[in-house]
Design a protein around this motif. Structure first.
Motif, short mmCIF file in Angstrom:
data_model
loop_
_atom_site.label_atom_id
_atom_site.label_comp_id
_atom_site.label_asym_id
_atom_site.label_seq_id
_atom_site.Cartn_x
_atom_site.Cartn_y
_atom_site.Cartn_z
N THR A 226 0.84 -1.20 0.00
CA THR A 226 0.00 0.00 0.00
C THR A 226 0.87 1.24 0.00
O THR A 226 1.89 1.30 0.68
N GLU A 227 0.46 2.24 -0.78
CA GLU A 227 1.21 3.49 -0.88
C GLU A 227 0.63 4.53 0.08
O GLU A 227 -0.56 4.83 0.03
N ALA A 228 1.49 5.09 0.92
CA ALA A 228 1.08 6.17 1.84
C ALA A 228 1.56 7.49 1.27
O ALA A 228 2.54 8.08 1.73
N ILE A 229 0.88 7.92 0.23
CA ILE A 229 1.18 9.20 -0.41
C ILE A 229 -0.14 9.97 -0.50
O ILE A 229 -1.22 9.38 -0.38
N PRO A 230 -0.08 11.29 -0.65
CA PRO A 230 -1.33 12.05 -0.72
C PRO A 230 -2.28 11.48 -1.76
O PRO A 230 -1.95 11.35 -2.93
N ASN A 231 -3.47 11.08 -1.30
CA ASN A 231 -4.44 10.43 -2.18
C ASN A 231 -5.85 10.68 -1.63
O ASN A 231 -6.24 10.09 -0.62
N PRO A 232 -6.62 11.55 -2.28
CA PRO A 232 -7.97 11.87 -1.79
C PRO A 232 -8.85 10.63 -1.65
O PRO A 232 -9.74 10.59 -0.79
N ALA A 233 -8.60 9.59 -2.46
CA ALA A 233 -9.42 8.38 -2.40
C ALA A 233 -9.26 7.63 -1.08
O ALA A 233 -10.12 6.83 -0.70
N THR A 393 6.59 19.61 -11.01
CA THR A 393 7.12 20.21 -9.79
C THR A 393 6.16 19.93 -8.64
O THR A 393 5.06 19.40 -8.84
N GLY A 394 6.57 20.33 -7.44
CA GLY A 394 5.72 20.13 -6.28
C GLY A 394 4.47 20.98 -6.30
O GLY A 394 3.58 20.79 -5.46
N ALA A 395 4.38 21.90 -7.28
CA ALA A 395 3.18 22.74 -7.38
C ALA A 395 1.99 21.94 -7.89
O ALA A 395 0.84 22.35 -7.71
N LEU A 396 2.25 20.82 -8.56
CA LEU A 396 1.16 19.99 -9.10
C LEU A 396 0.54 19.13 -8.00
O LEU A 396 1.22 18.67 -7.09
N GLU A 397 -0.75 18.87 -8.11
CA GLU A 397 -1.42 17.93 -7.22
C GLU A 397 -0.99 16.51 -7.57
O GLU A 397 -0.53 16.25 -8.68
N GLY A 398 -1.17 15.59 -6.61
CA GLY A 398 -0.68 14.23 -6.77
C GLY A 398 -1.08 13.55 -8.06
O GLY A 398 -0.24 13.00 -8.77
N GLY A 399 -2.38 13.58 -8.38
CA GLY A 399 -2.85 12.91 -9.59
C GLY A 399 -2.25 13.50 -10.84
O GLY A 399 -1.91 12.77 -11.79
#
Length: 525
Positions: A226-233, A393-399
């Motif tokens: 399982t990935e623990a990264i920013p994920n709205p789902a 860049t980090g300015a983009l959202e995760g998806g």
């Protein structure tokens, strides 16, 4: 810019007679040939990067009936046998075994590091799960690399011991720590038992993919990664799975919110550990994560670079750890053609970049900049001029980040503009050129040696050749690049854009070198 504004790396602005010399002439090297920067003395010689680096041909593949394609030189049999970082199914590179020996420093001073028990010449000697042996066989992992020979017996010993490993990209460290994890977890429960932390979501997803591929035959028995990264789902949901791979901030939040149960974690692994333990960056987050885990957790730290101050903290973070290093670690840049371009201004840098566009799309290229705003502006201007580029860049959202990076990894987007977010660990086999549009520097504006090494390491992956081009345009960028070159004892090639035909011919030769061929390397299918 005019050269009268450019001092050497270790001197104040020079006299006019010195300023008339070429960039390479103005690099300062002590008489013994060792780099003078930071008191480092591990570089015995100065390398001329204009010399072509060759890879010896290995006849082992011919005997196995695997003939190279026309014009393709063969890599070592181990190079064909393994991947490190990303796997071949998502465009990763094969491992190139270094010629350096592994140094072992055992926490138990009574133990002998040369004892055969601390070296495994085959995976069968390690008593791995049969499903892992099957997975290694399918992935063509026929024998351990040098770092794996030494690391795996130390990682797998019982009771578990902490380990600090310093080894270059492409030596098999990812496979080493993943095998340790997959050997120790209990598949009868999906409670989290192993946690891998990485500095970026892209690297976390890459490691997660390696875990899933290597553990493919364990999935029927219940393996879940399982990935623990920013994920709205995942908002409000429990993170289940024996292996959790994530970034420090998200992982810490999930544990605090009780969405991730850390009580059963018995292995904590940090990839790119020097970056993760930097007290100016994520070091505090990593300390907090570890404080939320059981006190007896096995702590494993791997990185290609370990500055002395970070290594000191690593010893505190992973107490009583066994330590592994590969000798002559500064030679990781060998095989990468390092060049520089002298520009008069920021606008001249951009114009030169546009001129290089045709060469950048021969395979794939990464353009590294210092700020997100610079990346956005270059993308805007180049796109308006009809050039196909992407920016991450980090300015983009995760998806959105995932979508851009997947386009780059698949080859749909061949030119990627990015900040240091992709400087570490990322393995995309087709990358043959890296451009330092901005010379890497620390938060204090000093030359960032480690980031330079990691940046250019995105090309020339695992024994292939690659091109690294740095732009200088003012006193500061010039001074910082010279300091970096002094530090690594390298002599870069100056590009003369007055003779563009020669520049184009030289770079095409580098990019089309046989070691950059990505089709039919004996691993597909």
């Amino acid at each position: 810019m005019s050269s009268d504004n450019k001092p050497t790396a270790s001197e104040p602005p020079a006299s006019d007679s010195n300023l008339s010399k070429s960039f390479a002439d103005r690099l300062t090297f002590p008489a013994d040939g060792k780099s003078s920067s930071n008191g480092d003395s591990s570089n015995p010689t100065k390398f001329n990067w204009a010399d072509e680096v060759t890879t010896p041909i290995d006849d082992s593949k011919k005997s196995a009936g695997m003939e190279p394609k026309d014009g393709e030189k063969e890599k070592s049999s181990l190079g064909d046998a393994q991947v490190d970082g990303a796997n071949i199914y998502i465009g990763g590179s094969s491992l190139q075994e270094p010629e350096f020996d592994v140094n072992v420093k055992l926490a138990d001073l009574q133990a002998d590091p040369h004892n055969p028990l601390f070296s495994a010449k085959s995976f069968d000697e390690l008593n791995l799960r049969q499903e892992l042996i099957q997975g290694l066989s399918v992935m063509s992992f026929h024998k351990p690399s040098k770092i794996q020979e030494r690391a795996l017996p130390l990682l797998l010993m019982n009771p578990p011991r902490n380990l600090i490993g310093q080894s270059q990209s492409g030596t098999g460290k990812t496979a080493a720590f993943v095998l340790n994890i997959l050997s120790r977890i209990d598949l009868n429960t999906d409670q989290p038992q192993a946690l891998v932390l990485a500095p970026t979501r892209e690297l976390a997803k890459q490691i997660s993919n390696v875990c899933s591929i290597m553990g493919a035959f364990l999935q029927e028995a219940g393996l879940k990664v399982t990935e623990a990264i920013p994920n709205p789902a995942m908002r409000g949901q429990q993170y289940r799975g024996q292996v959790i791979v994530g970034t420090p901030g998200t992982t810490m939040d999930m544990i605090k919110r009780r969405q991730l149960d850390g009580k059963g974690i018995k292995i904590l692994t940090l990839d790119e550990a020097d970056n993760m333990l930097d007290l100016q960056g994520m070091g505090d987050q990593c300390k907090r994560v570890k404080a939320l885990l059981p006190r007896d957790v096995q702590t494993v730290l791997f990185s290609a670079t370990f500055p002395p101050e970070v290594l000191d903290f690593a010893g505190v973070f992973a107490p009583n750890a066994n330590q592994l290093t590969l000798e002559v670690e500064k030679l990781t840049v060998k095989g990468i053609k390092q060049m520089y371009l002298d520009c008069d201004s920021d606008e001249a840098k951009y114009n030169a970049l546009v001129k290089f566009y045709g060469l950048m799309t021969i395979a794939s290229s990464i353009i590294f900049v210092h700020r997100r705003t610079t990346a956005a502006e270059i993308e805007r201007r180049m796109t308006a001029e009809g050039h196909a580029v992407a920016s991450l860049t980090g300015a983009l959202e995760g998806g959105d980040r995932d979508e851009v990076f997947n386009r780059f990894r698949s080859g749909e987007a061949k030119v990627l503009i990015t900040t240091n977010v992709l400087a570490r660990g990322i393995d995309v086999q087709t990358v043959t050129m890296v451009i330092n549009y901005d010379i890497p520097e620390t938060a204090g504006g000093k030359p960032d040696f480690e980031t330079y090494l990691h940046r250019i390491g995105r090309t020339g992956r695992f024994g292939r050749t690659g091109a690294a081009l740095s732009f200088v345009h003012d006193k500061k960028s010039w001074q910082n690049l010279m300091s970096i070159c002094n530090h690594f004892g390298v002599e870069p090639t100056k590009l003369d854009t007055e003779d563009w035909d020669h520049v184009e011919k030289m770079l095409k030769q580098i990019m089309k070198n046989a070691r950059n061929v990505v089709e039919g390397d004996g691993m597909e299918g």
